[in-house]
Motif scaffolding. Structure first.
Motif, short mmCIF file in Angstrom:
data_model
loop_
_atom_site.label_atom_id
_atom_site.label_comp_id
_atom_site.label_asym_id
_atom_site.label_seq_id
_atom_site.Cartn_x
_atom_site.Cartn_y
_atom_site.Cartn_z
N MET A 141 27.14 54.53 20.85
CA MET A 141 26.40 53.58 21.69
C MET A 141 27.38 52.57 22.27
O MET A 141 28.41 52.26 21.67
CB MET A 141 25.34 52.85 20.87
CG MET A 141 24.27 53.74 20.26
SD MET A 141 23.24 54.56 21.49
CE MET A 141 22.50 53.16 22.34
N SER A 142 27.02 52.04 23.43
CA SER A 142 27.92 51.12 24.12
C SER A 142 27.15 49.98 24.75
O SER A 142 25.95 50.09 25.01
CB SER A 142 28.66 51.85 25.25
OG SER A 142 29.29 53.02 24.81
N TRP A 143 27.88 48.91 25.00
CA TRP A 143 27.39 47.80 25.85
C TRP A 143 28.28 47.76 27.09
O TRP A 143 29.51 47.82 26.98
CB TRP A 143 27.48 46.46 25.13
CG TRP A 143 26.45 46.24 24.09
CD1 TRP A 143 26.58 46.41 22.74
CD2 TRP A 143 25.10 45.80 24.30
NE1 TRP A 143 25.41 46.11 22.11
CE2 TRP A 143 24.47 45.72 23.03
CE3 TRP A 143 24.36 45.45 25.43
CZ2 TRP A 143 23.15 45.31 22.86
CZ3 TRP A 143 23.04 45.05 25.27
CH2 TRP A 143 22.45 44.99 23.99
N TYR A 144 27.65 47.65 28.24
CA TYR A 144 28.33 47.43 29.49
C TYR A 144 27.81 46.12 30.08
O TYR A 144 26.79 45.59 29.65
CB TYR A 144 28.01 48.55 30.49
CG TYR A 144 28.77 49.83 30.30
CD1 TYR A 144 28.51 50.68 29.23
CD2 TYR A 144 29.76 50.20 31.23
CE1 TYR A 144 29.22 51.86 29.08
CE2 TYR A 144 30.46 51.39 31.08
CZ TYR A 144 30.18 52.21 30.02
OH TYR A 144 30.88 53.39 29.88
N ARG A 145 28.51 45.62 31.08
CA ARG A 145 28.03 44.46 31.81
C ARG A 145 28.39 44.59 33.28
O ARG A 145 29.35 45.27 33.65
CB ARG A 145 28.59 43.16 31.25
CG ARG A 145 30.09 42.97 31.44
CD ARG A 145 30.56 41.71 30.72
NE ARG A 145 31.99 41.49 30.89
CZ ARG A 145 32.67 40.53 30.25
NH1 ARG A 145 32.05 39.71 29.41
NH2 ARG A 145 33.97 40.40 30.45
N GLN A 146 27.60 43.91 34.10
CA GLN A 146 27.86 43.92 35.54
C GLN A 146 27.64 42.51 36.07
O GLN A 146 26.52 41.97 36.00
CB GLN A 146 26.94 44.90 36.27
CG GLN A 146 27.28 45.06 37.74
CD GLN A 146 26.62 46.27 38.36
OE1 GLN A 146 25.65 46.82 37.84
NE2 GLN A 146 27.18 46.72 39.49
N ALA A 147 28.72 41.93 36.58
CA ALA A 147 28.66 40.62 37.20
C ALA A 147 28.34 40.77 38.68
O ALA A 147 28.58 41.84 39.27
CB ALA A 147 29.99 39.89 37.01
N PRO A 148 27.80 39.74 39.32
CA PRO A 148 27.45 39.83 40.75
C PRO A 148 28.66 40.22 41.59
O PRO A 148 29.73 39.63 41.45
CB PRO A 148 27.00 38.41 41.08
CG PRO A 148 26.51 37.85 39.79
CD PRO A 148 27.40 38.44 38.74
N GLY A 149 28.49 41.23 42.43
CA GLY A 149 29.55 41.66 43.31
C GLY A 149 30.64 42.47 42.66
O GLY A 149 31.65 42.80 43.30
N GLN B 75 31.86 45.77 39.79
CA GLN B 75 31.43 47.04 39.20
C GLN B 75 31.02 46.84 37.74
O GLN B 75 31.50 45.93 37.06
CB GLN B 75 32.57 48.06 39.29
CG GLN B 75 32.82 48.57 40.70
CD GLN B 75 33.73 49.78 40.72
OE1 GLN B 75 34.56 49.96 39.83
NE2 GLN B 75 33.58 50.62 41.73
N ARG B 76 30.16 47.73 37.29
CA ARG B 76 29.78 47.71 35.89
C ARG B 76 31.00 48.06 35.04
O ARG B 76 31.74 48.99 35.36
CB ARG B 76 28.64 48.71 35.64
CG ARG B 76 27.90 48.53 34.35
CD ARG B 76 26.62 49.37 34.33
NE ARG B 76 25.65 48.91 35.32
CZ ARG B 76 24.40 49.36 35.38
NH1 ARG B 76 23.98 50.26 34.51
NH2 ARG B 76 23.58 48.91 36.31
N GLU B 77 31.20 47.33 33.93
CA GLU B 77 32.37 47.55 33.09
C GLU B 77 31.97 47.70 31.63
O GLU B 77 30.99 47.09 31.16
CB GLU B 77 33.37 46.40 33.24
CG GLU B 77 32.87 45.05 32.78
CD GLU B 77 33.94 43.99 32.79
OE1 GLU B 77 35.12 44.29 33.07
OE2 GLU B 77 33.61 42.81 32.49
N LEU B 78 32.76 48.50 30.92
CA LEU B 78 32.54 48.71 29.50
C LEU B 78 32.96 47.47 28.72
O LEU B 78 34.06 46.95 28.93
CB LEU B 78 33.33 49.92 29.02
CG LEU B 78 33.24 50.28 27.55
CD1 LEU B 78 31.83 50.67 27.16
CD2 LEU B 78 34.22 51.41 27.23
N VAL B 79 32.10 47.03 27.81
CA VAL B 79 32.39 45.86 26.99
C VAL B 79 32.78 46.27 25.58
O VAL B 79 33.79 45.82 25.04
CB VAL B 79 31.17 44.92 26.94
CG1 VAL B 79 31.42 43.76 25.98
CG2 VAL B 79 30.82 44.42 28.33
N ALA B 80 31.97 47.14 24.96
CA ALA B 80 32.21 47.52 23.57
C ALA B 80 31.53 48.85 23.28
O ALA B 80 30.51 49.18 23.89
CB ALA B 80 31.71 46.45 22.62
#
Length: 113
Positions: free
Chosen positions: A33-41, A43-48
């Motif tokens: 399982m993973s957590w990703y994040r996407q900030a405004p403007g 690309q979505r990035e892998l966090v953990a």
């Protein structure tokens, strides 16, 4: 497959949040399982990432501040976020790959300076 993320919010820099993801519809305990994040403007990035056996990996930007964990009995994925910074502001998604990606609906984390 359903992934329901929660726990986001507005926090001041230096603060903490605990994100949670409730999982159903698949064999949770045997999957990475993973957590990703996407900030405004951006690309979505892998966090953990956390493997079935509990092995973990983190993006360099969050190492030492974030901790990913899982509770297989409760079918829940967690992300403890500490010492939050404004650049951590993003929508956070839990993620599963079963030959195709599955995403939760995301939870907004906003860090004010």
């Amino acid at each position: 497959v359903q992934l329901q993320a929660s726990g986001g919010g507005l926090v001041q820099a230096g603060g903490s949040l605990r994100l949670s993801c409730a999982a159903s519809g698949f064999a949770f305990s045997i999957n990475t399982m993973s957590w990703y994040r996407q900030a405004p403007g951006k690309q979505r990035e892998l966090v953990a990432v956390i493997g079935p056996g509990g092995d973990t990996n983190y993006a360099d930007s969050v190492k030492g501040r974030f901790t990913i964990a899982r509770d297989n009995a409760r079918r829940r994925l967690y992300l403890q976020t500490n010492n939050l910074k404004p650049e951590d502001t993003a929508v956070y998604y839990c993620h599963l790959d079963l030959g195709r990606p599955y995403w939760g609906q995301g939870t907004q984390v906003t860090v004010s300076s």
